[in-house]
Design a protein around this motif. Structure first.
Motif, PDB file in Angstrom:
ATOM      1  N   GLU A 128      -1.959 -37.844 -32.368  1.00 25.72           N
ATOM      2  CA  GLU A 128      -3.266 -38.428 -32.599  1.00 25.72           C
ATOM      3  C   GLU A 128      -3.821 -39.006 -31.297  1.00 25.72           C
ATOM      4  N   LYS A 129      -5.147 -39.136 -31.220  1.00 28.51           N
ATOM      5  CA  LYS A 129      -5.819 -39.637 -30.026  1.00 28.51           C
ATOM      6  C   LYS A 129      -6.663 -40.863 -30.383  1.00 28.51           C
ATOM      7  N   VAL A 130      -6.681 -41.825 -29.464  1.00 27.80           N
ATOM      8  CA  VAL A 130      -7.543 -43.004 -29.586  1.00 27.80           C
ATOM      9  C   VAL A 130      -8.675 -42.847 -28.574  1.00 27.80           C
ATOM     10  N   VAL A 131      -9.932 -42.890 -29.056  1.00 19.30           N
ATOM     11  CA  VAL A 131     -11.090 -42.625 -28.207  1.00 19.30           C
ATOM     12  C   VAL A 131     -12.072 -43.786 -28.288  1.00 19.30           C
ATOM     13  N   ASP A 132     -12.507 -44.279 -27.130  1.00 23.77           N
ATOM     14  CA  ASP A 132     -13.613 -45.222 -27.040  1.00 23.77           C
ATOM     15  C   ASP A 132     -14.870 -44.437 -26.711  1.00 23.77           C
ATOM     16  N   PHE A 133     -15.975 -44.722 -27.403  1.00 22.23           N
ATOM     17  CA  PHE A 133     -17.220 -44.044 -27.060  1.00 22.23           C
ATOM     18  C   PHE A 133     -18.412 -44.960 -27.328  1.00 22.23           C
TER      19      PHE A 133
END
Length: 206
Positions: free
Chosen positions: A103-108
């Motif tokens: 899984e990936k953790v993304v800030d946007f």
């Protein structure tokens, strides 16, 4: 006049406080939307993969007519601005479909860079004073935006460095365990060989 300036500054602050953090599971896709009310509006977007795999993600931006504006694969982070020529809803999709297990953790962050000067009243005030205040607010906005981007950059670097450190610690731990098992196994093998050797020698003497 003061009330209008406070409203103007509040709008700017709100526009730059819309950062979100999402978790994309393996083979998952997530989409977000922003609506433009005026043509030729500038839309700015920023994203950074904070953890997971090789810190990369696929993303796609579509216009109101479903045409693809931007499509990039295996990107770690990005900070761009594009002109939304059409009025309507724009789609931002992040995809982790390339990953089977991680899984990936993304800030946007997605912002509308509209021109708020038209909302300031000009009547009954000194235009020079109004321009000076507006320039000061814009300067503050630019500096806040630069500080925010630097903080996001440092946050991303910190998260990636922590991930690297934890990964290195795990590898050292597993290598140490493997080395201990190998040493114990070699010791047992040597003892067994010596026992077999002496056992064979005694049978020969008998």
């Amino acid at each position: 006049m003061l009330k209008s300036l406070v409203t103007f500054f509040a709008i700017l602050v709100i526009a730059h406080c819309s950062a979100l953090t999402i978790v994309l599971k393996a083979e998952e896709k997530s989409c977000y939307y922003i609506f433009t009310e005026k043509p030729k509006t500038s839309i700015g977007y920023y994203f950074a993969v904070q953890s997971g795999g090789d810190f990369d993600i696929d993303y796609t931006i579509k216009g109101p007519d479903e045409k693809v504006i931007v499509h990039e694969e295996k990107q770690r982070q990005g900070d761009w601005v594009f002109h939304a020529d059409q009025v309507g809803e724009y789609e931002f999709c992040f995809s982790n479909e390339m990953s089977k297990y991680v899984e990936k953790v993304v800030d946007f962050e997605i912002t509308l860079e509209s021109d708020f000067k038209a909302e300031l009243p000009n009547g009954g005030s000194n235009p020079v004073e109004v321009d000076g205040i507006v320039n000061s607010v814009e300067s503050i906005e630019t500096k806040l935006n630069a500080i925010g981007k630097k903080l996001q950059y440092y946050k991303t670097r910190n998260n990636r460095n922590q991930f690297t450190v934890k990964s290195t610690e795990s590898r050292i731990l597993y290598f140490s365990i493997y080395e201990m098992v190998l040493i114990v196994g070699m010791a047992i093998l040597q003892v067994t060989v010596v026992q077999i050797f002496f056992s064979g020698s005694r049978k020969t003497l008998v």
